[in-house]
Design a protein around this motif. Structure first.
Motif, mmCIF file in Angstrom:
data_model
loop_
_atom_site.group_PDB
_atom_site.id
_atom_site.type_symbol
_atom_site.label_atom_id
_atom_site.label_comp_id
_atom_site.label_asym_id
_atom_site.label_seq_id
_atom_site.Cartn_x
_atom_site.Cartn_y
_atom_site.Cartn_z
ATOM 1 N N LEU A 1 9.251 -13.509 -2.754
ATOM 2 C CA LEU A 1 9.070 -12.085 -2.457
ATOM 3 C C LEU A 1 7.825 -11.839 -1.659
ATOM 4 O O LEU A 1 7.740 -10.843 -0.950
ATOM 5 C CB LEU A 1 8.840 -11.363 -3.975
ATOM 6 N N TYR A 61 1.969 -8.233 -3.237
ATOM 7 C CA TYR A 61 1.215 -8.527 -4.338
ATOM 8 C C TYR A 61 2.327 -8.820 -5.548
ATOM 9 O O TYR A 61 3.513 -8.528 -5.344
ATOM 10 C CB TYR A 61 0.410 -7.440 -4.880
ATOM 11 N N ILE A 82 3.148 2.589 3.033
ATOM 12 C CA ILE A 82 2.896 2.253 4.452
ATOM 13 C C ILE A 82 2.080 3.541 4.925
ATOM 14 O O ILE A 82 2.134 4.486 4.424
ATOM 15 C CB ILE A 82 4.225 2.372 5.425
ATOM 16 N N LYS A 83 1.006 3.057 5.736
ATOM 17 C CA LYS A 83 -0.070 4.032 5.999
ATOM 18 C C LYS A 83 0.028 4.038 7.634
ATOM 19 O O LYS A 83 -0.245 3.106 8.215
ATOM 20 C CB LYS A 83 -1.528 3.702 5.378
ATOM 21 N N MET A 84 0.216 5.494 8.071
ATOM 22 C CA MET A 84 0.102 5.446 9.559
ATOM 23 C C MET A 84 -1.076 6.382 9.943
ATOM 24 O O MET A 84 -1.158 7.565 9.305
ATOM 25 C CB MET A 84 1.410 6.003 9.979
ATOM 26 N N VAL A 85 -1.914 6.074 10.752
ATOM 27 C CA VAL A 85 -3.029 6.883 11.037
ATOM 28 C C VAL A 85 -2.731 7.205 12.787
ATOM 29 O O VAL A 85 -2.731 6.068 13.692
ATOM 30 C CB VAL A 85 -4.400 6.337 10.918
ATOM 31 N N GLN A 103 7.536 -8.778 6.495
ATOM 32 C CA GLN A 103 7.927 -7.451 6.889
ATOM 33 C C GLN A 103 6.888 -6.308 7.077
ATOM 34 O O GLN A 103 6.911 -5.593 8.012
ATOM 35 C CB GLN A 103 8.788 -6.737 5.813
ATOM 36 N N ASN A 104 5.838 -6.457 6.278
ATOM 37 C CA ASN A 104 4.781 -5.370 6.168
ATOM 38 C C ASN A 104 3.752 -5.674 7.522
ATOM 39 O O ASN A 104 3.122 -5.167 8.071
ATOM 40 C CB ASN A 104 3.793 -5.580 4.872
ATOM 41 N N SER A 128 -0.248 5.097 14.506
ATOM 42 C CA SER A 128 -0.245 3.640 14.480
ATOM 43 C C SER A 128 -0.200 3.205 13.003
ATOM 44 O O SER A 128 -0.964 3.750 12.193
ATOM 45 C CB SER A 128 -1.447 2.936 14.963
ATOM 46 N N VAL A 129 0.878 2.023 12.765
ATOM 47 C CA VAL A 129 1.018 1.720 11.273
ATOM 48 C C VAL A 129 -0.224 1.019 11.237
ATOM 49 O O VAL A 129 -0.482 -0.086 11.731
ATOM 50 C CB VAL A 129 2.200 0.767 11.169
ATOM 51 N N GLU A 130 -0.983 1.401 10.117
ATOM 52 C CA GLU A 130 -2.386 0.453 9.994
ATOM 53 C C GLU A 130 -1.905 -0.595 9.090
ATOM 54 O O GLU A 130 -2.675 -1.476 8.821
ATOM 55 C CB GLU A 130 -3.242 1.301 9.200
ATOM 56 N N ASP A 131 -1.260 -0.457 7.736
ATOM 57 C CA ASP A 131 -0.764 -1.280 6.705
ATOM 58 C C ASP A 131 0.299 -0.938 5.893
ATOM 59 O O ASP A 131 0.493 0.262 5.854
ATOM 60 C CB ASP A 131 -2.093 -1.789 5.927
ATOM 61 N N GLY A 132 1.060 -2.019 5.665
ATOM 62 C CA GLY A 132 2.028 -1.880 4.480
ATOM 63 C C GLY A 132 1.898 -2.651 3.459
ATOM 64 O O GLY A 132 1.312 -3.893 3.977
ATOM 65 N N VAL A 133 2.025 -2.183 2.238
ATOM 66 C CA VAL A 133 1.905 -3.085 1.158
ATOM 67 C C VAL A 133 3.019 -2.834 0.364
ATOM 68 O O VAL A 133 3.507 -1.937 0.170
ATOM 69 C CB VAL A 133 0.594 -2.540 0.368
ATOM 70 N N SER A 134 3.495 -3.846 -0.269
ATOM 71 C CA SER A 134 4.672 -3.943 -1.288
ATOM 72 C C SER A 134 4.424 -4.823 -2.190
ATOM 73 O O SER A 134 3.938 -5.954 -1.982
ATOM 74 C CB SER A 134 5.836 -3.714 -0.638
ATOM 75 N N GLY A 135 5.140 -4.833 -3.301
ATOM 76 C CA GLY A 135 5.157 -5.827 -4.467
ATOM 77 C C GLY A 135 5.679 -5.585 -5.641
ATOM 78 O O GLY A 135 6.319 -4.400 -5.843
ATOM 79 N N ILE A 183 3.284 -3.608 11.540
ATOM 80 C CA ILE A 183 1.965 -2.916 11.980
ATOM 81 C C ILE A 183 1.869 -2.796 13.522
ATOM 82 O O ILE A 183 2.249 -3.671 14.113
ATOM 83 C CB ILE A 183 0.785 -3.817 11.339
ATOM 84 N N ASP A 184 1.258 -1.696 13.818
ATOM 85 C CA ASP A 184 1.134 -1.441 15.408
ATOM 86 C C ASP A 184 -0.193 -2.043 15.976
ATOM 87 O O ASP A 184 -0.186 -2.758 17.031
ATOM 88 C CB ASP A 184 1.179 0.068 15.703
ATOM 89 N N VAL A 243 9.331 3.325 8.897
ATOM 90 C CA VAL A 243 8.317 3.825 9.722
ATOM 91 C C VAL A 243 8.809 4.933 10.940
ATOM 92 O O VAL A 243 8.019 5.592 11.223
ATOM 93 C CB VAL A 243 7.756 2.487 10.662
ATOM 94 N N TYR A 261 0.446 -7.893 3.996
ATOM 95 C CA TYR A 261 0.085 -7.800 2.578
ATOM 96 C C TYR A 261 1.347 -7.573 1.811
ATOM 97 O O TYR A 261 2.433 -7.118 1.841
ATOM 98 C CB TYR A 261 -0.759 -6.469 2.408
ATOM 99 N N LYS A 284 11.951 -1.895 6.462
ATOM 100 C CA LYS A 284 10.635 -1.030 6.587
ATOM 101 C C LYS A 284 10.598 -0.343 7.899
ATOM 102 O O LYS A 284 9.619 0.673 8.061
ATOM 103 C CB LYS A 284 9.609 -1.827 6.244
ATOM 104 N N GLY A 314 7.339 -1.707 -5.708
ATOM 105 C CA GLY A 314 6.719 -0.500 -4.752
ATOM 106 C C GLY A 314 6.578 -0.554 -3.556
ATOM 107 O O GLY A 314 5.983 -1.960 -3.287
#
Lengths: 462, 448
Positions: B77, B66, A34-37, B84-85, A40-47, B89-90, A121, B64, A117, A31
């Protein structure tokens, strides 16, 4: 994921204390979010989520255990520990698995892992720009990108052994408009059971503008009045009213224990004649659809209400035993961490005879709830509440000024009887539904309907 | 593979891949729950899970990823996805991974005695709870939930700056929910208790409170729409505080999502209100010696006598404001990026009992339940409109039960309109956010 041989050993080990049914649900899910505020992309998380749930039934008893150590030795240990909750003679001494292929009715063209990714974005930037350029009152925009690729293996002691893959993609758009120190938000969150091709099928800019339009309309709105009045609930996400006020009470989870207002009401008139409703998990690529449910049964189209008469419930295996009824392909769970239970998929009221214009014209005074937020319900009493995220007054058969902060409250059983007009513009909206087996994707939907009387709670008095 | 081996391998390969700093955040938990229905075990659940969140700085940005399996495939992974993540980021204002505080407080989050309670005792507790609820009143038709759950877990943080710390916690919860029926009228009520001492779990008290509340609502009707003085019972006040707790987060403030921007040092609440964040509370569900960045936690007043003293900070927001972190970095789970959350967050209790609060009310309402906190409340504007029920109070006494109403208002106004504070602070369903019962000058109530 796990070999048939290990699965059959685990299923058998789970039965050594007298269980009459055992089930293995294994999951390997990738999964990403990605969070954009404000652009600006604040963070991306995957795993990767990975784990196995083992369920044992003995008559109406149920034992569930889960772990993310899928080594054969550990799975056998967990199965035996779970079985220790029962203490009878072993009934079943062999499990023969019959591996079958699941027909795929939800074509996936581009899997999430195959898309860089940066391209995800870019979609978010397009949405951001569209919302941001909509109006100078738009002060903040938050975007949440979500995709998930869930591979599951479901097997049970009746011999079932199936595998399925569910891919879902969604963009959540939240815009905030500010004026004179006040802030109001607008939201749109289109999603489908599909891959990255979602964004070539949807005009994402239009959704972003719509979120911005709601925020701007609401920041310019007066407080909603508070009193009982006719309420016209618009199509699409407006169907959350049916989901909350009726759908949850048709889930075997509450019906089987006799705690639902609709227990023992099959064949009875529970809604007005104009109401026909279904739960349909087979709609190709719909957000709440799957090929099979989380017990491995094919998803179905279940008729719930036919012209006001209750025709069916949503039933899982365990509650089916309690109700002496067949499962309806409605068992769902968020992940291997939950035992499955009866849940909704895509649930909606079907098209009726009225036109949207007629409904408004026939309403002298009332509330037009164009967009609904979430809500909740107590299944025992049917009491519900919903937030109206975009509302208008209807005066003399016309939609007039926007009003904000309205909440609708009532009882599901009453509202079903009070739906007096149903239009012919059925559409669906996407949501996440939370209940005892976790948070799952569901579509809600309906054509525009009118409820002859409902309590509207707002901050402005009479 | 062993977690220490996995960590070494991950950090070694991460360094080769271009990460300058790295950290793992590992949680593990063993949980148990039992639910009974009509004297049988209806649901029995066991679990043992493990999860690892990885973050690392790549070209100045924090990435990040997990996993739930510590295998070689996961190493690959985690590094690929975190990279990539990071790239997308900006903002490049990410802070460094933290090397550790000088000292850490001691907390009492793990009670070894509580982990020794036998499964048989827990099952018996749930069975007794159901039995007791049925026995209290003939109108109890169904006890739809009687459950006991407990668990223990560990949080472990380790990074390439030399920090390597962990703590353990355990605790249990019990919930009972009853359905009462009188002719055609149906009412429900539930009670929830949390704690890590066996004495916290009292069958008689839980069952009695749930049944009494459900029965007390029989005959409830709606009331005239108007503004009433309102007592929000402790659990309702706690739920509302929890819903709006993000307004105290420096992240919300800095991003323009909180109306508390520029309000430090100003009066934002009635003088009676002191709001505390206390990570050191004995048996608190939010107690921890360090936060999700490894910063030592501490107790602080967020509002003191109505004046806003501080926002809740992590390292990043604190750096922006030029102050030290308040130790409120938080990860929702091992999967989540670092955000901000309160620990044990509560309004300091006053000295009036619930009955004394009520005695002060000539005409008003006591709200004992609200519905729709996740949908009918807007933390950005502070506006809320919620389904509610409770009691109509006349001359200091409960006159009759009331339902099918909504209460509507604004959180920021509500803070100013609190006139009295009860002494009945209780941590319950809300977990680590709580409040005593509070009396509000006036709220818009919509009924008939």
């Amino acid at each position: 994921m796990i070999s048939e041989r290990v699965v059959s050993q685990v299923l058998l080990a789970a039965l050594h204390t007298g269980g009459d049914f055992s089930e293995v649900f294994a999951e390997d899910t990738y999964g990403s979010t990605i969070k954009m505020v404000n652009g600006s992309v604040e963070d991306g998380v995957s795993g990767r989520d990975f784990g196995v749930g083992i369920r044992i039934m003995q008559k109406n008893r149920c034992v569930y255990a889960y772990t993310n150590d899928a080594s054969p030795a550990n799975l056998l240990k967990v199965a035996r520990e779970a079985a220790a909750a029962l203490a009878d003679q072993q009934l079943i001494d062999a499990v023969v698995l019959n591996k079958t292929d699941v027909a795929n009715i939800h074509l996936i063209r581009t899997y999430p892992q195959d898309v860089a990714k940066q391209r995800k974005v870019e979609i978010m930037r397009r949405a951001h720009n569209a919302a941001s350029n909509y109006d100078s009152l738009i002060s903040q925009i938050t975007l949440g990108y979500f995709d998930q690729d869930q591979k599951v293996l479901i097997a049970n002691s009746d011999g079932l052994f199936v595998e399925d893959r569910r891919v879902r993609t969604r963009l959540m758009i939240s815009a905030i408009a500010s004026k004179d120190g006040e802030k109001q938000s607008g939201f749109y969150g289109p999603g489908r059971h599909m891959g990255f091709e979602l964004f070539s099928e949807l005009d994402i800019e239009e959704y972003a503008k719509e979120a911005a339009r709601i925020a701007v309309t609401m920041v310019n709105a007066e407080h909603a009045p508070s009193r009982k009045m006719p309420v016209v609930i618009h199509n699409g996400f407006g169907g959350v009213i049916f989901h909350e006020a009726c759908g949850h009470s048709l889930e075997a989870t509450s019906v089987a224990k006799g705690t639902s207002v609709f227990t023992d009401k099959i064949g009875q008139k529970i809604a007005s004649d104009v109401v026909t409703a279904v739960d349909d998990g087979t709609i190709p690529n719909a957000w709440g659809s799957q090929n099979i449910d989380d017990e491995g049964n094919p998803c179905r189209r279940n008729l719930l209400i036919d012209k006001g008469v209750l025709t069916g419930y949503l039933i899982d295996k365990l509650n089916g035993r309690r109700m002496n009824a067949e499962a309806t392909g409605s068992s769902r769970r968020q992940s291997y961490r939950q035992a499955p239970t009866s849940r909704m998929t895509n649930t909606f009221i079907c098209d009726g005879q009225s036109s949207f214009d007629d409904i408004i014209r026939q309403t002298e005074y009332g509330l037009f709830a164009k967009y609904m937020g979430g809500g909740s319900v107590n299944p025992a009493t049917g009491e519900f509440n919903f937030a109206v995220t975009e509302g208008y007054l209807i005066e003399n058969g016309q939609i007039t000024q926007p009003v904000r902060g309205a909440t609708l409250i009532g009882r599901g059983a009453d509202v079903l009887q009070k739906i007096d007009l149903v239009s012919n513009n059925l559409s669906r909206g996407q949501g996440m539904c939370g209940s005892i087996s976790g948070s799952i994707p569901t579509d809600v939907g309906q054509p525009t309907v009118r409820v002859s009387q409902l309590t509207v709670g707002g901050r402005k008095g009479e | 593979m062993e977690i220490s081996v996995f960590k070494e391998e991950l950090f070694r390969q991460g360094l080769l891949a271009g990460f300058t700093e790295m950290e793992i955040f590992v949680t593990s938990a063993r949980d148990f729950s039992v639910r009974v229905f009509k004297k049988e075990i209806d649901n029995y659940s066991l679990s043992e899970v493990w999860g690892l969140g990885f973050r690392g700085k790549y070209q100045g940005r924090m990435g990040y990823a997990y996993t739930e399996i510590p295998d070689q495939q996961s190493v690959t992974l985690l590094i690929k996805d975190a990279k990539q993540n990071a790239i997308i980021i900006d903002s490049t204002d990410d802070i460094d991974i933290f090397a550790g505080s000088n000292t850490y407080p001691k907390i009492e989050a793990f009670n070894p005695d509580f982990s020794n309670i036998s499964v048989a005792d827990k099952i018996e507790f749930a069975l007794n709870l159901e039995q007791e609820a049925y026995s209290l009143d003939p109108r109890v038709t169904t006890v739809n939930y009687a459950l006991f759950a407990d668990g223990e877990g560990e949080v472990h943080i380790a990074n390439t700056k030399g920090l390597d710390r962990s703590y353990q916690r355990n605790g249990g919860a019990s919930y009972v929910s009853v359905v009462v029926k009188d002719e055609d009228e149906v009412r429900t009520a539930g009670r929830f208790v949390v704690g890590n001492k066996w004495e916290c779990f009292n069958v008689a008290e839980l069952a009695k409170e749930a049944v009494e509340e459900a029965v007390s609502m029989l005959g409830a009707q709606t009331i005239d729409s108007k503004e009433y003085p309102v007592i929000l019972r402790h659990d309702v006040a706690g739920g509302i505080l929890q819903t709006f707790s993000s307004v105290f987060s420096a992240e919300s403030v800095q991003k323009g999502f909180s109306l508390l921007k520029d309000k430090i040092g100003e009066t934002i609440a009635a003088q009676t209100i002191t709001l505390i964040d206390d990570p050191l509370l004995p048996d608190g569900a939010g107690s921890a010696p360090f936060d999700s960045e490894g910063v030592a936690t501490k107790t602080k007043e967020v509002i003191k006598d109505g004046v806003l003293i501080t926002y809740l900070h992590n390292l990043k927001t604190a750096k922006k404001d030029g102050i030290p972190s308040t130790g409120n970095a938080s990860k929702g789970s091992f999967r989540s990026p670092v955000r901000i959350a309160p620990t044990n967050f509560f309004i300091q209790p006053g000295d009036l009992s619930y009955d004394e609060l009520m005695a002060d009310l000539d005409e008003g309402l006591i709200i004992i339940s609200v519905q729709g906190l996740h949908s009918g409340a807007n933390p950005v504007s502070g506006d809320f409109s919620l389904g509610a029920y409770g009691y109509y109070v006349k001359n200091g006494k409960i006159d009759h039960p009331v339902d099918q109403i909504t209460i509507a208002g604004n959180f920021f106004q509500l803070l100013k309109d609190v006139t009295r504070i009860g002494s009945d602070l209780k941590f319950g369903m809300g977990g680590s956010t709580a409040s005593p019962s509070i009396l509000i000058k006036g709220l818009a109530v919509s009924g008939k």
